[in-house]
Design a protein around this motif. Sequence first.
Motif, PDB file in Angstrom:
ATOM      1  N   ASP A 156       0.828  -1.208   0.000  1.00 50.77           N
ATOM      2  CA  ASP A 156       0.000   0.000   0.000  1.00 50.77           C
ATOM      3  C   ASP A 156       0.863   1.258   0.000  1.00 50.77           C
ATOM      4  N   SER A 157       2.016   1.196   0.657  1.00 48.11           N
ATOM      5  CA  SER A 157       2.920   2.358   0.633  1.00 48.11           C
ATOM      6  C   SER A 157       3.454   2.576  -0.777  1.00 48.11           C
ATOM      7  N   LYS A 158       3.606   1.491  -1.535  1.00 50.66           N
ATOM      8  CA  LYS A 158       4.051   1.615  -2.924  1.00 50.66           C
ATOM      9  C   LYS A 158       2.941   2.201  -3.783  1.00 50.66           C
ATOM     10  N   GLN A 159       1.703   1.901  -3.433  1.00 46.26           N
ATOM     11  CA  GLN A 159       0.573   2.525  -4.117  1.00 46.26           C
ATOM     12  C   GLN A 159       0.595   4.036  -3.866  1.00 46.26           C
ATOM     13  N   THR A 160       0.890   4.414  -2.628  1.00 52.14           N
ATOM     14  CA  THR A 160       0.996   5.831  -2.313  1.00 52.14           C
ATOM     15  C   THR A 160       2.176   6.476  -3.024  1.00 52.14           C
ATOM     16  N   LEU A 161       3.290   5.735  -3.104  1.00 54.99           N
ATOM     17  CA  LEU A 161       4.454   6.244  -3.824  1.00 54.99           C
ATOM     18  C   LEU A 161       4.149   6.383  -5.313  1.00 54.99           C
ATOM     19  N   LEU A 162       3.342   5.457  -5.843  1.00 54.16           N
ATOM     20  CA  LEU A 162       2.924   5.554  -7.236  1.00 54.16           C
ATOM     21  C   LEU A 162       2.210   6.877  -7.489  1.00 54.16           C
ATOM     22  N   CYS A 163       1.426   7.312  -6.511  1.00 53.86           N
ATOM     23  CA  CYS A 163       0.722   8.582  -6.640  1.00 53.86           C
ATOM     24  C   CYS A 163       1.713   9.731  -6.806  1.00 53.86           C
ATOM     25  N   THR A 164       2.888   9.601  -6.172  1.00 55.40           N
ATOM     26  CA  THR A 164       3.923  10.623  -6.330  1.00 55.40           C
ATOM     27  C   THR A 164       4.424  10.657  -7.767  1.00 55.40           C
ATOM     28  N   TYR A 165       4.722   9.467  -8.310  1.00 52.90           N
ATOM     29  CA  TYR A 165       5.184   9.389  -9.699  1.00 52.90           C
ATOM     30  C   TYR A 165       4.127   9.933 -10.652  1.00 52.90           C
ATOM     31  N   LEU A 166       2.887   9.545 -10.385  1.00 53.87           N
ATOM     32  CA  LEU A 166       1.803   9.989 -11.259  1.00 53.87           C
ATOM     33  C   LEU A 166       1.614  11.494 -11.172  1.00 53.87           C
ATOM     34  N   SER A 167       1.854  12.052  -9.999  1.00 58.56           N
ATOM     35  CA  SER A 167       1.749  13.506  -9.844  1.00 58.56           C
ATOM     36  C   SER A 167       2.768  14.204 -10.739  1.00 58.56           C
ATOM     37  N   GLY A 168       3.988  13.649 -10.771  1.00 56.41           N
ATOM     38  CA  GLY A 168       5.019  14.215 -11.630  1.00 56.41           C
ATOM     39  C   GLY A 168       4.667  14.084 -13.100  1.00 56.41           C
ATOM     40  N   VAL A 169       4.197  12.889 -13.484  1.00 53.73           N
ATOM     41  CA  VAL A 169       3.798  12.666 -14.877  1.00 53.73           C
ATOM     42  C   VAL A 169       2.649  13.585 -15.266  1.00 53.73           C
ATOM     43  N   LEU A 170       1.658  13.689 -14.373  1.00 54.93           N
ATOM     44  CA  LEU A 170       0.510  14.553 -14.629  1.00 54.93           C
ATOM     45  C   LEU A 170       0.935  16.011 -14.759  1.00 54.93           C
ATOM     46  N   LEU A 171       1.820  16.448 -13.873  1.00 59.08           N
ATOM     47  CA  LEU A 171       2.293  17.836 -13.901  1.00 59.08           C
ATOM     48  C   LEU A 171       2.984  18.148 -15.222  1.00 59.08           C
ATOM     49  N   VAL A 172       3.811  17.215 -15.694  1.00 64.99           N
ATOM     50  CA  VAL A 172       4.495  17.413 -16.978  1.00 64.99           C
ATOM     51  C   VAL A 172       3.492  17.424 -18.128  1.00 64.99           C
ATOM     52  N   GLY A 173       2.567  16.448 -18.120  1.00 65.72           N
ATOM     53  CA  GLY A 173       1.582  16.360 -19.204  1.00 65.72           C
ATOM     54  C   GLY A 173       0.699  17.592 -19.288  1.00 65.72           C
ATOM     55  N   LEU A 174       0.166  18.023 -18.156  1.00 58.38           N
ATOM     56  CA  LEU A 174      -0.694  19.207 -18.139  1.00 58.38           C
ATOM     57  C   LEU A 174       0.106  20.467 -18.480  1.00 58.38           C
ATOM     58  N   GLY A 175       1.358  20.520 -17.982  1.00 62.82           N
ATOM     59  CA  GLY A 175       2.182  21.692 -18.248  1.00 62.82           C
ATOM     60  C   GLY A 175       2.535  21.833 -19.716  1.00 62.82           C
ATOM     61  N   VAL A 176       2.919  20.716 -20.343  1.00 65.09           N
ATOM     62  CA  VAL A 176       3.261  20.740 -21.773  1.00 65.09           C
ATOM     63  C   VAL A 176       2.047  21.125 -22.607  1.00 65.09           C
ATOM     64  N   ASN A 177       0.905  20.586 -22.246  1.00 67.76           N
ATOM     65  CA  ASN A 177      -0.325  20.903 -22.977  1.00 67.76           C
ATOM     66  C   ASN A 177      -0.680  22.380 -22.829  1.00 67.76           C
ATOM     67  N   SER A 178      -0.513  22.906 -21.611  1.00 64.95           N
ATOM     68  CA  SER A 178      -0.855  24.309 -21.364  1.00 64.95           C
ATOM     69  C   SER A 178       0.122  25.263 -22.053  1.00 64.95           C
ATOM     70  N   LEU A 179       1.412  24.925 -22.045  1.00 70.10           N
ATOM     71  CA  LEU A 179       2.428  25.824 -22.591  1.00 70.10           C
ATOM     72  C   LEU A 179       2.515  25.782 -24.116  1.00 70.10           C
ATOM     73  N   PHE A 180       2.418  24.572 -24.674  1.00 68.16           N
ATOM     74  CA  PHE A 180       2.660  24.407 -26.107  1.00 68.16           C
ATOM     75  C   PHE A 180       1.436  23.949 -26.899  1.00 68.16           C
ATOM     76  N   GLY A 181       0.345  23.635 -26.183  1.00 66.57           N
ATOM     77  CA  GLY A 181      -0.850  23.175 -26.874  1.00 66.57           C
ATOM     78  C   GLY A 181      -0.721  21.783 -27.440  1.00 66.57           C
ATOM     79  N   TRP A 182       0.186  20.978 -26.878  1.00 61.40           N
ATOM     80  CA  TRP A 182       0.361  19.606 -27.360  1.00 61.40           C
ATOM     81  C   TRP A 182      -0.651  18.705 -26.639  1.00 61.40           C
ATOM     82  N   SER A 183      -1.832  18.604 -27.184  1.00 62.49           N
ATOM     83  CA  SER A 183      -2.901  17.857 -26.527  1.00 62.49           C
ATOM     84  C   SER A 183      -2.598  16.367 -26.428  1.00 62.49           C
ATOM     85  N   TRP A 184      -1.749  15.866 -27.333  1.00 62.92           N
ATOM     86  CA  TRP A 184      -1.408  14.442 -27.289  1.00 62.92           C
ATOM     87  C   TRP A 184      -0.594  14.095 -26.034  1.00 62.92           C
ATOM     88  N   ALA A 185       0.018  15.108 -25.400  1.00 60.45           N
ATOM     89  CA  ALA A 185       0.821  14.849 -24.202  1.00 60.45           C
ATOM     90  C   ALA A 185      -0.048  14.334 -23.062  1.00 60.45           C
TER      91      ALA A 185
END
Length: 249
Positions: A156-185
């Motif tokens: 379960d702690s690894k599930q919580t740690l996964l949320c950390t990784y996903l937060s980073g991935v999500l932040l990059v994906g949303l940021g790239v989409n917002s900055l450059f309009g790359w919706s595929w990100a």
Amino acid sequence: MDLPLISRAPAGPPSARRRVLARRVRLLVAATITYNVIEAVVAITAGTLASSTALIGFGLDSVIEVSSAAAVAWQFAGRDPESREKVALRIIAFSFFALAAYVTVESVRALVGGAEAEHSSIGLVLAALSLAIMPVLSYAQRRAGRELGSRSAVADSKQTLLCTYLSGVLLVGLGVNSLFGWSWADPIAALVIAAVAVKEGREAWRGDACCAVPLNISRTDATGGEPGVGGVDGCGCRPGCSCCAADAT
């Protein structure tokens, strides 16, 4: 000739310490559930408004994490938590697989259908907050779970740690989409989330206990052999495990 007696380490923490650790796990699980309920509501709502598959997937991961934490809470609510561990691990594994399946289908649909995700300020703030909060909860539960020797608490702690990784991935994906309009990100970020979920689900299903060896078990006791020969290292990790490296960070 009499040989000197060799004292052997106990097979786990004493009962008083186990009660403290079990109570700590329950508190950490309660904190995880509370945060993830809030996170799920915010992420799914914001993701729906922005048509963001990654953000919706992140919110669903929060729902999955609640079910995972609830399984551990159920396990430690019983008089004999160890007897419930296998069922708890199965629930955690199924939750990972369910998340991966949903996110994969929705990501492929977004890529094939050409759906474009919109900018989401709420999503960016939420991802940043989770990136700061989740590592703390994961670290504390992993330490308690390892000392207690509980595979489900570690999983379960690894599930919580996964949320950390996903937060980073999500932040990059949303940021790239917002900055450059790359919706595929956005759907690509969601597919990364799905891939990590499958990996963690497989480990939970196998009941991977590589990092769940009680910390006070000696290397000789844990393996029945000599220290350093196929045994665990100084912090309780078996060969090939990354939990000690994770703790070091």
